[in-house]
Design a protein around this motif. Structure first.
Motif, PDB file in Angstrom:
ATOM      1  N   MET A  11      28.583 -36.142  26.004  1.00 18.27           N
ATOM      2  CA  MET A  11      27.514 -36.560  26.888  1.00 18.27           C
ATOM      3  C   MET A  11      27.909 -37.913  27.475  1.00 18.27           C
ATOM      4  N   SER A  12      27.817 -38.017  28.788  1.00 20.68           N
ATOM      5  CA  SER A  12      28.160 -39.284  29.437  1.00 20.68           C
ATOM      6  C   SER A  12      27.000 -40.275  29.299  1.00 20.68           C
ATOM      7  N   ILE A  13      27.288 -41.531  29.606  1.00 18.43           N
ATOM      8  CA  ILE A  13      26.261 -42.575  29.491  1.00 18.43           C
ATOM      9  C   ILE A  13      25.116 -42.315  30.472  1.00 18.43           C
ATOM     10  N   THR A  14      25.450 -41.803  31.642  1.00 15.38           N
ATOM     11  CA  THR A  14      24.412 -41.501  32.626  1.00 15.38           C
ATOM     12  C   THR A  14      23.496 -40.391  32.124  1.00 15.38           C
ATOM     13  N   SER A  15      24.084 -39.362  31.545  1.00 17.26           N
ATOM     14  CA  SER A  15      23.276 -38.265  30.998  1.00 17.26           C
ATOM     15  C   SER A  15      22.377 -38.756  29.865  1.00 17.26           C
ATOM     16  N   ALA A  16      22.908 -39.640  29.040  1.00 18.69           N
ATOM     17  CA  ALA A  16      22.111 -40.174  27.927  1.00 18.69           C
ATOM     18  C   ALA A  16      20.928 -40.987  28.438  1.00 18.69           C
ATOM     19  N   ILE A  17      21.155 -41.792  29.461  1.00 20.00           N
ATOM     20  CA  ILE A  17      20.078 -42.609  30.036  1.00 20.00           C
ATOM     21  C   ILE A  17      19.028 -41.732  30.703  1.00 20.00           C
ATOM     22  N   VAL A  18      19.472 -40.727  31.440  1.00 20.34           N
ATOM     23  CA  VAL A  18      18.531 -39.820  32.108  1.00 20.34           C
ATOM     24  C   VAL A  18      17.710 -39.057  31.071  1.00 20.34           C
ATOM     25  N   LEU A  19      18.357 -38.599  30.001  1.00 16.04           N
ATOM     26  CA  LEU A  19      17.640 -37.884  28.943  1.00 16.04           C
ATOM     27  C   LEU A  19      16.566 -38.785  28.328  1.00 16.04           C
ATOM     28  N   TYR A  20      16.912 -40.048  28.045  1.00 13.06           N
ATOM     29  CA  TYR A  20      15.926 -40.969  27.469  1.00 13.06           C
ATOM     30  C   TYR A  20      14.781 -41.239  28.447  1.00 13.06           C
ATOM     31  N   ALA A  21      15.103 -41.432  29.731  1.00 15.90           N
ATOM     32  CA  ALA A  21      14.056 -41.709  30.727  1.00 15.90           C
ATOM     33  C   ALA A  21      13.090 -40.532  30.847  1.00 15.90           C
ATOM     34  N   VAL A  22      13.620 -39.334  30.883  1.00 11.51           N
ATOM     35  CA  VAL A  22      12.756 -38.146  30.982  1.00 11.51           C
ATOM     36  C   VAL A  22      11.873 -38.031  29.743  1.00 11.51           C
ATOM     37  N   LEU A  23      12.459 -38.221  28.566  1.00 16.36           N
ATOM     38  CA  LEU A  23      11.670 -38.164  27.332  1.00 16.36           C
ATOM     39  C   LEU A  23      10.597 -39.255  27.307  1.00 16.36           C
ATOM     40  N   TRP A  24      10.960 -40.463  27.737  1.00 16.75           N
ATOM     41  CA  TRP A  24      10.012 -41.561  27.717  1.00 16.75           C
ATOM     42  C   TRP A  24       8.817 -41.277  28.616  1.00 16.75           C
ATOM     43  N   PHE A  25       9.081 -40.868  29.862  1.00 12.26           N
ATOM     44  CA  PHE A  25       7.982 -40.630  30.795  1.00 12.26           C
ATOM     45  C   PHE A  25       7.126 -39.442  30.382  1.00 12.26           C
ATOM     46  N   MET A  26       7.740 -38.386  29.876  1.00 12.80           N
ATOM     47  CA  MET A  26       6.947 -37.238  29.415  1.00 12.80           C
ATOM     48  C   MET A  26       6.051 -37.642  28.247  1.00 12.80           C
ATOM     49  N   THR A  27       6.596 -38.404  27.313  1.00  9.40           N
ATOM     50  CA  THR A  27       5.817 -38.867  26.166  1.00  9.40           C
ATOM     51  C   THR A  27       4.708 -39.817  26.609  1.00  9.40           C
ATOM     52  N   PHE A  28       5.013 -40.702  27.537  1.00  6.20           N
ATOM     53  CA  PHE A  28       4.016 -41.661  28.023  1.00  6.20           C
ATOM     54  C   PHE A  28       2.863 -40.947  28.729  1.00  6.20           C
ATOM     55  N   LEU A  29       3.181 -39.944  29.543  1.00 11.39           N
ATOM     56  CA  LEU A  29       2.122 -39.211  30.238  1.00 11.39           C
ATOM     57  C   LEU A  29       1.252 -38.418  29.265  1.00 11.39           C
ATOM     58  N   ILE A  30       1.806 -38.040  28.135  1.00 15.40           N
ATOM     59  CA  ILE A  30       1.003 -37.375  27.105  1.00 15.40           C
ATOM     60  C   ILE A  30       0.144 -38.395  26.371  1.00 15.40           C
ATOM     61  N   ALA A  31       0.672 -39.608  26.162  1.00 17.58           N
ATOM     62  CA  ALA A  31      -0.031 -40.626  25.370  1.00 17.58           C
ATOM     63  C   ALA A  31      -1.142 -41.332  26.139  1.00 17.58           C
ATOM     64  N   ILE A  32      -1.070 -41.380  27.452  1.00 15.78           N
ATOM     65  CA  ILE A  32      -2.058 -42.138  28.240  1.00 15.78           C
ATOM     66  C   ILE A  32      -3.500 -41.706  27.961  1.00 15.78           C
ATOM     67  N   PRO A  33      -3.826 -40.410  27.980  1.00 18.80           N
ATOM     68  CA  PRO A  33      -5.238 -40.062  27.773  1.00 18.80           C
ATOM     69  C   PRO A  33      -5.729 -40.149  26.331  1.00 18.80           C
ATOM     70  N   ILE A  34      -4.856 -40.385  25.370  1.00 20.19           N
ATOM     71  CA  ILE A  34      -5.280 -40.468  23.968  1.00 20.19           C
ATOM     72  C   ILE A  34      -6.078 -41.758  23.758  1.00 20.19           C
ATOM     73  N   ARG A  35      -7.263 -41.627  23.183  1.00 19.85           N
ATOM     74  CA  ARG A  35      -8.187 -42.746  22.912  1.00 19.85           C
ATOM     75  C   ARG A  35      -8.547 -43.541  24.162  1.00 19.85           C
ATOM     76  N   LEU A  36      -8.606 -42.892  25.290  1.00 18.53           N
ATOM     77  CA  LEU A  36      -8.973 -43.554  26.539  1.00 18.53           C
ATOM     78  C   LEU A  36     -10.491 -43.720  26.592  1.00 18.53           C
ATOM     79  N   LYS A  37     -10.952 -44.899  26.880  1.00 16.83           N
ATOM     80  CA  LYS A  37     -12.387 -45.182  27.018  1.00 16.83           C
ATOM     81  C   LYS A  37     -12.687 -45.305  28.511  1.00 16.83           C
TER      82      LYS A  37
END
Length: 96
Positions: A1-27
């Motif tokens: 896996m190249s460094i670019t692929s590793a960074i893209v994989l982390y970015a995709v995972l981060w944003f997907m996880t963040f979009l799932i976490a935003i509505p949790i415990r939202l007031k």
């Protein structure tokens, strides 16, 4: 896996996880009973984005580590998803 692929994989995972976490415990303003005139009752009152971003970073790093290990060790390959046998056969290097 190249460094670019590793960074893209982390970015995709981060944003997907963040979009799932935003509505949790939202007031929302409607939940708090204090709707500001001109805004929707579903607008967030307390969103707690900083802790959610930190949690997202840790969770995405753990998922990235697991996926990085799976990809680099070859535990799962593209051929594992070739259920219709459309990929050409693997050459053993003795052609000729």
């Amino acid at each position: 896996m190249s460094i670019t692929s590793a960074i893209v994989l982390y970015a995709v995972l981060w944003f997907m996880t963040f979009l799932i976490a935003i509505p949790i415990r939202l007031k929302t303003q409607g939940d708090m009973g204090e709707v500001v005139p001109g805004t929707h009752a579903g607008a967030p009152e307390h969103h707690n984005l900083k802790p959610k971003a930190l949690i997202t970073t840790v969770v995405a790093a753990v998922m990235w580590g697991i996926l990085f290990w799976i990809i680099t060790t070859g535990q799962i390959t593209v051929r594992d998803f070739d259920w219709m046998d459309r990929l050409p056969p693997v050459s053993d290097g003795t052609d000729g």
